[in-house]
Design an enzyme around this catalytic site. Structure first.
Site, PDB file in Angstrom:
ATOM      1  N   VAL A  57       0.820  -1.216   0.000  1.00 56.10           N
ATOM      2  CA  VAL A  57       0.000   0.000   0.000  1.00 56.10           C
ATOM      3  C   VAL A  57       0.854   1.267   0.000  1.00 56.10           C
ATOM      4  O   VAL A  57       0.577   2.221  -0.746  1.00 56.10           O
ATOM      5  CB  VAL A  57      -1.012  -0.019   1.182  1.00 56.10           C
ATOM      6  CG1 VAL A  57      -0.340  -0.213   2.531  1.00 56.10           C
ATOM      7  CG2 VAL A  57      -1.849   1.249   1.215  1.00 56.10           C
ATOM      8  N   GLU A 155     -11.531  -3.548  16.880  1.00 52.43           N
ATOM      9  CA  GLU A 155     -10.410  -4.456  17.140  1.00 52.43           C
ATOM     10  C   GLU A 155      -9.765  -4.067  18.461  1.00 52.43           C
ATOM     11  O   GLU A 155     -10.089  -3.032  19.055  1.00 52.43           O
ATOM     12  CB  GLU A 155      -9.393  -4.408  15.984  1.00 52.43           C
ATOM     13  CG  GLU A 155      -9.947  -5.002  14.696  1.00 52.43           C
ATOM     14  CD  GLU A 155      -8.962  -5.003  13.536  1.00 52.43           C
ATOM     15  OE1 GLU A 155      -7.760  -4.806  13.763  1.00 52.43           O
ATOM     16  OE2 GLU A 155      -9.419  -5.181  12.393  1.00 52.43           O
ATOM     17  N   HIS A 271       1.261 -11.023  16.449  1.00 49.27           N
ATOM     18  CA  HIS A 271      -0.203 -11.067  16.376  1.00 49.27           C
ATOM     19  C   HIS A 271      -0.650 -12.238  17.258  1.00 49.27           C
ATOM     20  O   HIS A 271      -0.141 -13.350  17.117  1.00 49.27           O
ATOM     21  CB  HIS A 271      -0.665 -11.276  14.936  1.00 49.27           C
ATOM     22  CG  HIS A 271      -2.124 -11.013  14.762  1.00 49.27           C
ATOM     23  ND1 HIS A 271      -3.096 -11.862  15.254  1.00 49.27           N
ATOM     24  CD2 HIS A 271      -2.782  -9.984  14.165  1.00 49.27           C
ATOM     25  CE1 HIS A 271      -4.294 -11.350  14.961  1.00 49.27           C
ATOM     26  NE2 HIS A 271      -4.119 -10.220  14.310  1.00 49.27           N
ATOM     27  N   ARG A 317      -2.686  -5.777  21.527  1.00 47.40           N
ATOM     28  CA  ARG A 317      -2.072  -7.013  21.034  1.00 47.40           C
ATOM     29  C   ARG A 317      -0.941  -7.557  21.873  1.00 47.40           C
ATOM     30  O   ARG A 317      -0.799  -8.751  22.037  1.00 47.40           O
ATOM     31  CB  ARG A 317      -1.481  -6.757  19.665  1.00 47.40           C
ATOM     32  CG  ARG A 317      -2.502  -6.837  18.643  1.00 47.40           C
ATOM     33  CD  ARG A 317      -1.903  -6.741  17.312  1.00 47.40           C
ATOM     34  NE  ARG A 317      -3.068  -6.647  16.458  1.00 47.40           N
ATOM     35  CZ  ARG A 317      -3.053  -6.392  15.192  1.00 47.40           C
ATOM     36  NH1 ARG A 317      -1.905  -6.214  14.596  1.00 47.40           N
ATOM     37  NH2 ARG A 317      -4.153  -6.329  14.510  1.00 47.40           N
ATOM     38  N   HIS A 376       4.387 -10.490  13.300  1.00 43.51           N
ATOM     39  CA  HIS A 376       3.370  -9.929  12.410  1.00 43.51           C
ATOM     40  C   HIS A 376       3.797  -8.613  11.761  1.00 43.51           C
ATOM     41  O   HIS A 376       3.696  -8.462  10.550  1.00 43.51           O
ATOM     42  CB  HIS A 376       2.103  -9.716  13.233  1.00 43.51           C
ATOM     43  CG  HIS A 376       0.936  -9.189  12.481  1.00 43.51           C
ATOM     44  ND1 HIS A 376       0.442  -9.801  11.355  1.00 43.51           N
ATOM     45  CD2 HIS A 376       0.143  -8.084  12.692  1.00 43.51           C
ATOM     46  CE1 HIS A 376      -0.605  -9.116  10.897  1.00 43.51           C
ATOM     47  NE2 HIS A 376      -0.789  -8.065  11.678  1.00 43.51           N
ATOM     48  N   ARG A 411       1.895  -1.014  17.681  1.00 43.85           N
ATOM     49  CA  ARG A 411       0.979  -0.465  16.678  1.00 43.85           C
ATOM     50  C   ARG A 411      -0.470  -0.790  17.016  1.00 43.85           C
ATOM     51  O   ARG A 411      -0.811  -1.941  17.318  1.00 43.85           O
ATOM     52  CB  ARG A 411       1.318  -1.061  15.313  1.00 43.85           C
ATOM     53  CG  ARG A 411       0.404  -0.611  14.199  1.00 43.85           C
ATOM     54  CD  ARG A 411       0.834  -1.220  12.885  1.00 43.85           C
ATOM     55  NE  ARG A 411       0.711  -2.662  12.915  1.00 43.85           N
ATOM     56  CZ  ARG A 411      -0.357  -3.333  12.512  1.00 43.85           C
ATOM     57  NH1 ARG A 411      -1.422  -2.692  12.069  1.00 43.85           N
ATOM     58  NH2 ARG A 411      -0.399  -4.639  12.564  1.00 43.85           N
TER      59      ARG A 411
HETATM   60  C1  SIN Z   1      -5.968  -8.287  11.839  1.00 46.73           C
HETATM   61  O1  SIN Z   1      -6.880  -8.352  11.031  1.00 46.73           O
HETATM   62  O2  SIN Z   1      -6.035  -8.738  12.968  1.00 46.73           O
HETATM   63  C2  SIN Z   1      -4.700  -7.639  11.410  1.00 46.73           C
HETATM   64  C3  SIN Z   1      -4.884  -6.201  11.271  1.00 46.73           C
HETATM   65  C4  SIN Z   1      -3.614  -5.479  11.575  1.00 46.73           C
HETATM   66  O3  SIN Z   1      -2.567  -6.104  11.757  1.00 46.73           O
HETATM   67  O4  SIN Z   1      -3.657  -4.264  11.702  1.00 46.73           O
END
Ligand code: SIN
Length: 579
Positions: A57, A155, A271, A317, A376, A411
């Site tokens: 991206v 999230e 992750h 996370r 991740h 992050r």
């Molecule tokens: C996820 O969908 O859990 C990953 C998204 C991210 O790493 O920001």
């Protein structure tokens, strides 16, 4: 003090301490400047105004922007679509556009980043975000909607629903489709696919482009007035990673060899929930699944996050990854489980995950999904200013390869695609404007590299790779200690002596050399950060949670990773978070 040693012994002691001193003062990366042999007389030359390396991206957005000002080449390691971006599931975090929504997005990003973020970078991210999303919609992206309005998901670490997504859990694929279309339709922008970045070309502290390798055309020298590195992270140096096989840290290692300063390289984000099934790789099970109400349970069915954090499964996370790591150790288990059986319409909201599980005989309506944390996202990277300028003149960076201060020490979920869009545009504009030299040609230098192969014996690349990935997972994983990190640094030095001095003539060898170089940067930086903060957890730290704010830095000619004190503390509600 009385010296009692006999003269010869004393001489030896002095000699030893001088050797020790010299050893300590030797550069951390005593590797050759270029990985490969080339010379400017016998190698093909290509010239452009702006070279963008990486088609995720950030690279794609930067290339489109730079092409408003000059001629651009976008270099892809594989096909254009082979980037980490295409695998993104959760979505793109974005404020809804009113002042309160900017403030909460800013606060969540700073809180999860433990205040190590650069408040100005975070402000730019959240305030520019809505325009970048509007632009994607104008370019034709199909975000999911509810009653005609954008549907926002939740999230971990987010205080409100603010994540836009596409085709349920296939945001990355849809974003890549739209960016590919835009890139292909942009005048003055050429795409070179299957082109491996071997090294950045530098002369007198300036970046002049790159030496690359293409299976058909061989080595090529691409000369550019400005170069943008957008090569992503380095997940493949860990055994368990959500990243695709191309994520071998090539850009990071090339930046080290070119003399750039890298920052916070110990900050690898794990992750919490990746599929733990033999043969499945470590496919992501999006955090959005927990956002929709999935439980994280152990093999006895206990929701063990309940006692660990007030947000339980939706804690940041780093907290969830560590909780899983500790719980698995305490219960002698191999994996935890996601329970999604009670979520209505799971298969419609997460079609990709449902298909993936079905491929491995897991029926999400009936079965539990086995998961474990995996490497991740690299939070650290090449240190850059807000416009993406690195410490090497004419070298810009954006996306995961860059450390611009947005993410701090951790992050916030789904902030990375937004970062790629926002800073890709900013960096593309900065580099493009500077490269806009009308009819002038880029500077070309009589560079060459002649290296002798000091190791004639064939090297089992797969074996070194596997050993490296196991070592990093064991010693530079979710939980670290000084003792294990020291051991890692010594082992990497030993492997490096014979691997980094070898001359390879194809990408698999260069990738291995890059991985070893980047692993060394991660281990040395982790050793330098003796306190726990964000994604970096030291089991031997004196205290957890009250770490002082500093960055670690590493560069080719440093003797060791160093600390630089940094940023002004985040003040909730402050105009720029600065007091
Ligand atoms: C996820 O969908 O859990 C990953 C998204 C991210 O790493 O920001």
């Amino acid at each position: 003090m009385v010296i009692t040693a006999k003269p010869r012994v004393a001489a030896l002691l002095v000699q030893n301490s001088v050797l020790n001193m010299l050893f300590r003062m030797a550069n951390l990366f005593d590797t050759r400047r270029y990985l490969t042999n080339f010379d400017a007389v016998h190698t093909s030359h290509i010239v452009t105004d702006c070279l963008v390396i990486g088609s995720g991206v950030a690279g794609a957005r930067a290339a489109v922007e730079a092409a408003n000002y000059c001629h651009v080449i976008l270099l892809c390691k594989g096909a254009f679509t082979d980037s980490n971006t295409s695998f993104a599931q959760g979505g793109i975090a974005v404020a809804k556009g009113d002042p309160a929504s900017f403030e909460t997005h800013f606060e969540d990003t700073m809180r999860v980043g433990c205040g190590l973020n650069d408040p100005q970078a975070v402000r730019t991210l959240v305030e520019e975000g809505p325009s970048r999303i509007a632009e994607l919609i104008e370019w034709g992206i199909e975000f999911d909607r509810e009653a005609g309005e954008l549907a926002y998901g939740l999230e971990g670490g987010h205080s409100v629903h603010r994540i836009v997504h596409a085709h349920g859990d296939e945001t990355g694929r849809e974003l890549t489709r739209i960016l590919a279309r835009r890139v292909r339709g942009t005048r003055r922008l050429r795409v070179f696919e299957h082109c491996f970045l071997i090294d950045l070309l530098t002369d007198d502290g300036r970046c002049l482009g790159a030496v690359t390798y293409h299976e058909e055309f061989g080595h090529q020298l691409i000369w550019a007035k400005q170069t943008v590195l957008a090569t992503g992270g380095c997940g493949q140096i860990w055994r368990e990673s959500t990243n695709p096989p191309i994520t071998t840290g090539d850009g990071l290692a090339a930046a080290i060899r070119a003399g750039a300063i890298l920052r916070d390289m110990e900050m690898m984000q794990f992750h919490p929930t990746t599929l733990y099934v033999a043969g499945a790789g470590r496919a992501l099970i999006s955090e959005a699944v927990r956002g929709e109400g999935a439980y994280l349970i152990d093999r006895e069915g206990n929701r063990f996050m309940l006692g660990k954090h007030h947000d339980a499964e939706l804690a940041p996370r780093d907290v969830v990854s560590r909780a899983i790591h500790e719980h698995l150790a305490a219960t002698h288990s191999n994996c935890a489980y996601l329970d999604v059986r009670h979520i209505p319409n799971f298969a419609t909201r997460f079609p990709g995950i449902t298909r993936l599980c079905a491929d491995f005989q897991i029926d999400v309506h009936r079965d539990l999904i086995p998961v474990r944390p995996s490497a991740h996202y690299l939070v650290g990277g090449v240190e850059v200013e807000l416009n993406g300028q690195s410490s090497v003149d004419r070298l810009f960076c954006c996306g995961e390869v860059a450390s611009n201060g947005v993410h701090g020490a951790n992050r916030l979920a789904s902030n990375s695609l937004l970062e790629g869009l926002v800073f890709g545009k900013i960096v593309g504009e900065s580099a493009g404007r500077l490269a806009d030299g009308a009819r002038t040609v880029p500077e070309i230098a009589a560079l060459s590299s002649h290296i002798a192969d000091s190791l004639r014996t064939p090297l089992d690349i797969v074996d070194v790779n596997n050993s490296l990935r196991s070592l990093m997972t064991r010693n530079v994983g979710v939980v670290r200690s000084g003792e294990r990190l020291t051991e890692t640094a010594e082992i990497l030095d030993f492997w490096g002596h014979y691997t980094l001095d070898k001359t390879f003539d194809s990408p698999s060898g260069w990738e291995l050399q890059n991985k070893l170089t980047v692993a060394k940067a991660c281990a040395a930086s982790a050793l330098a950060r003796t306190e726990s903060i964000g994604v970096h957890f030291r089991s031997d730290a004196d205290s957890h949670g009250s770490a002082s704010l500093y960055h670690t830095q590493i560069a080719r000619d440093f003797a060791e990773a160093q600390r630089v004190t940094k940023p002004p503390p985040f003040v909730k509600g402050g105009s720029r978070g600065v007091n």
